[in-house]
Design an enzyme around this catalytic site. Structure first.
Site, short mmCIF file in Angstrom:
data_model
loop_
_atom_site.label_atom_id
_atom_site.label_comp_id
_atom_site.label_asym_id
_atom_site.label_seq_id
_atom_site.Cartn_x
_atom_site.Cartn_y
_atom_site.Cartn_z
N GLY A 52 -29.56 -12.21 -21.95
CA GLY A 52 -31.51 -12.56 -21.54
C GLY A 52 -32.47 -12.09 -22.50
O GLY A 52 -33.44 -12.95 -23.75
N ARG A 53 -32.52 -11.11 -23.37
CA ARG A 53 -33.34 -10.72 -24.35
C ARG A 53 -32.49 -11.18 -25.69
O ARG A 53 -34.21 -11.35 -26.49
CB ARG A 53 -32.53 -8.60 -24.76
N TYR B 69 -38.75 3.29 -21.12
CA TYR B 69 -37.63 3.69 -21.78
C TYR B 69 -37.98 4.27 -23.14
O TYR B 69 -36.63 4.30 -24.09
CB TYR B 69 -36.70 1.80 -22.27
N CYS C 97 -54.87 5.88 -16.44
CA CYS C 97 -55.10 6.68 -16.02
C CYS C 97 -53.64 7.62 -16.38
O CYS C 97 -52.87 7.83 -14.72
CB CYS C 97 -55.42 7.15 -15.18
C1 LIG Z 1 -25.72 -8.60 -15.36
C2 LIG Z 1 -26.46 -8.63 -16.06
N1 LIG Z 1 -26.66 -9.56 -17.17
C3 LIG Z 1 -27.11 -9.72 -18.13
C4 LIG Z 1 -28.03 -8.82 -17.94
C5 LIG Z 1 -29.09 -9.23 -19.39
O1 LIG Z 1 -29.08 -8.00 -20.39
P1 LIG Z 1 -29.96 -8.91 -21.77
O2 LIG Z 1 -31.17 -9.42 -21.82
O3 LIG Z 1 -30.10 -7.31 -22.28
O4 LIG Z 1 -29.27 -9.47 -22.73
C6 LIG Z 1 -28.25 -8.04 -17.02
C7 LIG Z 1 -29.39 -6.83 -17.85
O5 LIG Z 1 -29.69 -6.08 -17.34
C8 LIG Z 1 -27.89 -7.31 -16.64
O6 LIG Z 1 -27.67 -6.58 -15.37
#
Ligand SMILES: Cc1ncc(COP(=O)(O)O)c(C=O)c1O
Length: 417
Positions: A276-277, A317, A344
């Site tokens: 994702g990230r 975080y 706020c």
């Molecule tokens: C099951 C699962 N897969 C993939 C991801 C994606 O993580 P990232 O954005 O760190 O790659 C997450 C994120 O929490 C997740 O819970």
């Protein structure tokens, strides 16, 4: 190619000046680079090419339809955790056979929706979910392709404990020692088609060693599962690949592949990755305008029009994001400031005790590496309409989500007569 950088001292996204985007769309503004998203997907796919990878982009990191359409066009799939994410992924043209469904709390209606879409795999996280999935699949006359998400009991060095998910004392996955028995049970269920094994140890992990430890454990289990007669097809290593927030080196796909491919290749399994990230984080930034600068009790506060409702990560975080001035002026004196929002709450900040060129009221700042878990975690807290989102592709820019209005804020509410 770096998606963001200075040209003639002015911040640009690809070929478009940040100031131009702000003139067109206002602030706060999320800006995404199409080139960076494409490039990062193709780097990962290339690194793992020998393992027939399914790149299941984690929709939760940034689920804008325009981003998902880039993912679809790249031939990648989606990792979803809700019916809403499935809806988004399908709407953006990601086919069911490239979708994996993760998460500890899938509802019956979400499971049914995903069964109807014929998704690649359910990553099942409890015995109860397995039973529900089996019953639904029988009722719908289909078989659910699935993996168990096993908890490898690996401690992952994430920057915040909220995002570590691979140790035994979290809610995630099936305890490692119980997995084999549950697989045996799954193998006998008529609605269940055991296809793979899944693990996900956390988010923003910069070291390959914990991934290796987790995959090693899973590979050992693969041998047992095959001995038990399961015909496995894939190994899902989850997501969590870290990026650079502070200037430290991010995870390099080639190094990551060098560490994992030798472990996975002997199994003959296809690899599923859930980044994702890694894909969306460095591909986005958040532009904000400085409203006021004030000094109190020896501290300087830079108050911007973006707050924790726009970007929750610093507050939730304690995350670090670089803050870049739109106008790079090497002659400007530096100061140590807190960059805060208008909400706020004392927890409403983008950066604390940050040394940066002295910001002036009215100027633009960019919060770097904000493409992941930025807009997707945004809220309307303090009745603040959510920011607009823009996709830049070379010299083109497209509004991909309009700024919310006050009317949007109350739209779903039902007024009593
Ligand atoms: C099951 C699962 N897969 C993939 C991801 C994606 O993580 P990232 O954005 O760190 O790659 C997450 C994120 O929490 C997740 O819970």
């Amino acid at each position: 190619m770096e998606p963001f950088g200075y040209r003639d001292e002015r911040l640009h996204c690809e070929a478009v000046a940040a100031s131009k985007l702000v003139a067109a769309y206002g602030t706060p503004l999320y800006v995404y680079s199409a080139g960076a998203i494409r490039g990062r997907l193709s780097e990962l796919a290339g690194a793992f090419a020998t393992l027939d990878p399914l790149l299941a982009y984690s929709v939760k990191s940034n689920g804008n339809l325009a981003v998902l359409r880039l993912v679809a066009a790249a031939g990648a799939g989606a990792d979803i955790v809700s019916g809403g994410e499935l809806y988004r992924a399908r709407l953006a043209g990601i086919p069911g056979e490239r979708i994996v469904f993760s998460g500890v709390g899938k509802t019956v209606s979400e499971l049914a929706m995903a069964l109807r879409e014929g998704i690649y795999a359910f990553n099942v996280e409890s015995a109860g979910e397995l039973e529900a999935l089996n019953e639904l699949a029988i009722a719908l006359g289909v078989r659910a392709r699935m993996a168990l998400r096993v908890n490898p009991d690996v401690l992952s060095p994430t920057p915040h404990h909220y995002t570590a998910t691979g140790h035994s004392t979290t809610k995630f996955g099936i305890p490692f020692e119980e997995a084999r028995a549950l697989y045996r049970h799954a193998g006998g269920l008529p609605g269940i088609d055991v296809r793979g094994i899944d693990v996900h140890i956390g988010s923003q992990i910069l070291d390959v060693a914990p991934f290796q430890r987790a995959v090693q454990r899973v590979v050992e289990l693969v041998a047992d599962l095959r001995a038990d007669g399961h015909r496995l097809e894939f190994l899902d290593v989850g997501g969590g690949f870290g990026v650079s927030y502070t200037g430290e080196p991010g995870l390099v796909p080639r190094d990551f592949a060098d560490a994992l491919v030798p472990l996975v290749r002997p199994t003959g399994l296809r690899i599923v990755l859930e980044p994702g990230r890694y894909v969306s984080g460095p591909a986005g930034l958040l532009l904000a305008r400085v409203l006021y600068v004030k000094r109190m009790a020896g501290k300087t506060y830079v108050i911007t029009d973006a707050g924790m409702n726009d970007l929750l990560r610093p507050s939730h975080y304690a995350s670090y994001h670089r803050i870049l001035p739109e106008h790079h002026d090497p002659g400007r004196p530096e100061v140590v400031v807190d960059v805060v929002g208008p909400i706020c709450e004392s927890g409403d900040f983008l950066a604390l005790d940050r040394r940066m060129p002295h910001p002036e009221p009215g100027e633009l700042l960019a919060v770097d590496t904000a493409g992941a878990y930025g807009f997707s975690m945004a809220s309307t807290y303090n009745a603040r309409p959510r920011a607009a989102e823009v996709l830049v592709d070379g010299a083109q820019h497209h509004l991909v989500r309009r700024r919310e209005t006050y009317a949007d804020l109350v739209l779903p509410e039902v007024e009593l007569a």
